[in-house]
Design a protein around this motif. Structure first.
Motif, mmCIF file in Angstrom:
data_model
loop_
_atom_site.group_PDB
_atom_site.id
_atom_site.type_symbol
_atom_site.label_atom_id
_atom_site.label_comp_id
_atom_site.label_asym_id
_atom_site.label_seq_id
_atom_site.Cartn_x
_atom_site.Cartn_y
_atom_site.Cartn_z
ATOM 1 N N PRO A 220 9.586 -40.775 -14.282
ATOM 2 C CA PRO A 220 9.007 -40.253 -15.530
ATOM 3 C C PRO A 220 10.111 -39.664 -16.415
ATOM 4 N N THR A 221 10.025 -39.926 -17.706
ATOM 5 C CA THR A 221 11.064 -39.431 -18.624
ATOM 6 C C THR A 221 10.634 -38.185 -19.379
ATOM 7 N N GLY A 222 9.343 -37.895 -19.419
ATOM 8 C CA GLY A 222 8.865 -36.683 -20.068
ATOM 9 C C GLY A 222 9.164 -36.655 -21.551
ATOM 10 N N ARG A 223 9.383 -35.438 -22.067
ATOM 11 C CA ARG A 223 9.658 -35.217 -23.490
ATOM 12 C C ARG A 223 10.990 -34.498 -23.649
ATOM 13 N N GLY A 224 11.694 -34.829 -24.711
ATOM 14 C CA GLY A 224 13.001 -34.228 -24.944
ATOM 15 C C GLY A 224 12.961 -33.106 -25.959
ATOM 16 N N GLN A 225 13.921 -32.168 -25.820
ATOM 17 C CA GLN A 225 14.070 -31.034 -26.739
ATOM 18 C C GLN A 225 12.749 -30.305 -26.969
ATOM 19 N N VAL A 226 12.164 -29.880 -25.868
ATOM 20 C CA VAL A 226 10.883 -29.176 -25.908
ATOM 21 C C VAL A 226 11.116 -27.735 -26.337
ATOM 22 N N ARG A 227 10.423 -27.333 -27.360
ATOM 23 C CA ARG A 227 10.596 -25.999 -27.933
ATOM 24 C C ARG A 227 9.607 -25.033 -27.293
ATOM 25 N N GLU A 228 10.112 -23.882 -26.863
ATOM 26 C CA GLU A 228 9.215 -22.846 -26.345
ATOM 27 C C GLU A 228 9.787 -21.472 -26.654
ATOM 28 N N ARG A 229 8.936 -20.474 -26.597
ATOM 29 C CA ARG A 229 9.354 -19.113 -26.913
ATOM 30 C C ARG A 229 9.471 -18.306 -25.625
ATOM 31 N N VAL A 230 10.634 -17.680 -25.435
ATOM 32 C CA VAL A 230 10.904 -16.883 -24.248
ATOM 33 C C VAL A 230 11.352 -15.494 -24.696
ATOM 34 N N ASN A 231 10.605 -14.484 -24.330
ATOM 35 C CA ASN A 231 10.934 -13.094 -24.686
ATOM 36 C C ASN A 231 11.194 -12.938 -26.181
ATOM 37 N N GLY A 232 10.384 -13.594 -26.981
ATOM 38 C CA GLY A 232 10.512 -13.473 -28.424
ATOM 39 C C GLY A 232 11.540 -14.385 -29.059
ATOM 40 N N SER A 233 12.297 -15.128 -28.238
ATOM 41 C CA SER A 233 13.310 -16.041 -28.771
ATOM 42 C C SER A 233 12.905 -17.487 -28.512
ATOM 43 N N ALA A 260 28.928 -15.959 -19.567
ATOM 44 C CA ALA A 260 27.740 -15.511 -20.295
ATOM 45 C C ALA A 260 26.728 -16.646 -20.429
ATOM 46 N N SER A 261 27.214 -17.856 -20.678
ATOM 47 C CA SER A 261 26.310 -19.000 -20.813
ATOM 48 C C SER A 261 25.660 -19.346 -19.480
ATOM 49 N N ARG A 262 26.445 -19.259 -18.399
ATOM 50 C CA ARG A 262 25.869 -19.541 -17.079
ATOM 51 C C ARG A 262 24.813 -18.506 -16.715
ATOM 52 N N ARG A 267 19.022 -17.189 -16.046
ATOM 53 C CA ARG A 267 17.845 -16.416 -16.421
ATOM 54 C C ARG A 267 16.729 -17.315 -16.931
ATOM 55 N N ARG A 268 17.102 -18.345 -17.684
ATOM 56 C CA ARG A 268 16.096 -19.277 -18.188
ATOM 57 C C ARG A 268 15.472 -20.058 -17.044
ATOM 58 N N LEU A 273 10.751 -20.674 -13.292
ATOM 59 C CA LEU A 273 10.133 -20.548 -11.970
ATOM 60 C C LEU A 273 8.906 -19.636 -12.010
ATOM 61 N N GLU A 274 8.968 -18.600 -12.831
ATOM 62 C CA GLU A 274 7.819 -17.704 -12.959
ATOM 63 C C GLU A 274 6.589 -18.445 -13.477
ATOM 64 N N SER A 275 6.826 -19.496 -14.266
ATOM 65 C CA SER A 275 5.704 -20.297 -14.760
ATOM 66 C C SER A 275 5.477 -21.531 -13.888
ATOM 67 N N ARG A 276 5.998 -21.473 -12.652
ATOM 68 C CA ARG A 276 5.802 -22.518 -11.639
ATOM 69 C C ARG A 276 6.423 -23.846 -12.046
#
Length: 331
Positions: A220-233, A260-262, A267-268, A273-276
């Motif tokens: 399965p290839t799914g969808r690319g560049q999926v936008r979501e909001r995490v902690n207001g960002s 810093a990027s790693r 964290r992301r 994982l919190e959203s399974r």
């Protein structure tokens, strides 16, 4: 009414200011200058002759923008910056010489200067001026024209994905522009590219990963560049297969190499994982040196989350041919 001496100089100065210090012979003649007057400016070293019929009105080195104007003045009013020069004029690449200018097929013009490359067109590409610069082919046409001079498919992928990622053009515009060309060296690759970019791929690594890891093994290839909001960002996931809760991140060097990027990436991943959802990170070697191994590992993760199928071998030597692929650990 003929121009007076002061007016001639004022008009020439206004043109030179607009054209990055460059004036054309025909422009000067049209406002009252004579060949003798032009020659006097060059002979006195106040002006430089950059090409036959094009002059720089100061003694310093010409800028790249000045060379753009020289090219356009030589090519005539229907000429435009083409290929990589057009992309430079639109701010996509760093300006470098030589300058490529396209002019009408029936117009006879040439230059012996190494700084100028002249091509002729039968049907011109749409062009527009940016600020006080000469006309340049629209970005999508510049991308196509530049790709014709590139031999490496990977360099073509980088060119197209970079133009789209920076917001200079879109996959749809490139696809429409391609219909204007009867022959294209990389037509098949460009069609694949615009399809993947439309589906969300925005880097060479991501394009290669979707093609060589996922599609090549019927995953399965799914969808690319999926936008979501995490902690207001707002964050973007490179690729998400939502029905199985799998996120695939393609980690090239840029944006992932410093601590810093790693930390941000970790964290992301934990938030996913919190959203399974589980995150799979594929780097350059995973995609370009071990695509089959990566495909098996992605397939096993998908199977553990409900995917009912098996990966398709991409070749007779592909480890997906093994009956024990679900437990096989390729090293």
């Amino acid at each position: 009414m003929p121009y007076q001496s002061v007016e001639r100089h004022e008009v020439a100065q206004q043109l030179a200011n607009f054209q990055k210090g460059v004036l054309g012979r025909q422009q000067l003649l049209s406002v009252g200058w004579t060949p003798r007057m032009i020659h006097a400016q060059v002979a006195a070293s106040r002006w430089q002759s950059l090409a036959a019929g094009a002059y720089l009105t100061h003694t310093g080195d010409p800028s790249i923008e000045a060379w753009w104007w020289v090219a356009h003045l030589l090519g005539g009013e229907h000429s435009y910056l083409s290929g990589s020069s057009a992309l430079q004029a639109w701010g996509l690449h760093e300006p470098v010489l030589p300058v490529t200018v396209a002019g009408p097929w029936r117009r006879h013009f040439r230059s012996s200067r190494d700084e100028l490359v002249i091509v002729r067109h039968r049907s011109p590409a749409p062009a527009r001026s940016r600020g006080s610069l000469p006309p340049a082919a629209l970005v999508e046409f510049g991308v196509i024209e530049a790709s014709e001079l590139i031999l490496s498919p990977r360099a073509v992928i980088a060119l197209v994905t970079d133009a789209c990622q920076k917001g200079k053009t879109t996959a749809g515009k490139i696809a429409r522009a391609m219909t204007s060309y009867k022959r294209l060296r990389h037509r098949r690759l460009l069609l694949e590219l615009v399809a993947e970019i439309h589906d969300g791929a925005n880097s060479v690594l991501e394009f290669d990963g979707v093609r060589d890891v996922l599609r090549a093994h019927d995953l399965p290839t799914g969808r690319g560049q999926v936008r979501e909001r995490v902690n207001g960002s707002v964050v973007y996931r490179d690729r998400e297969i939502p029905e199985y809760g799998v996120i695939i991140e393609f980690d090239g060097r840029r944006g992932h190499e410093d601590p810093a990027s790693r930390l941000r990436d970790n964290r992301r991943d934990l938030l996913a994982l919190e959203s399974r959802r589980v995150t799979v990170r594929l780097g350059w070697a995973d995609v370009h040196e071990d695509a089959c191994r990566s495909a098996i590992q992605v397939a096993r993760i998908l199977r553990s989350r409900g995917w009912p199928n098996a990966p398709t071998p991409c070749s007779p030597l592909c480890p997906a041919n093994r009956q024990d692929w679900a437990t096989f650990v390729p090293l």
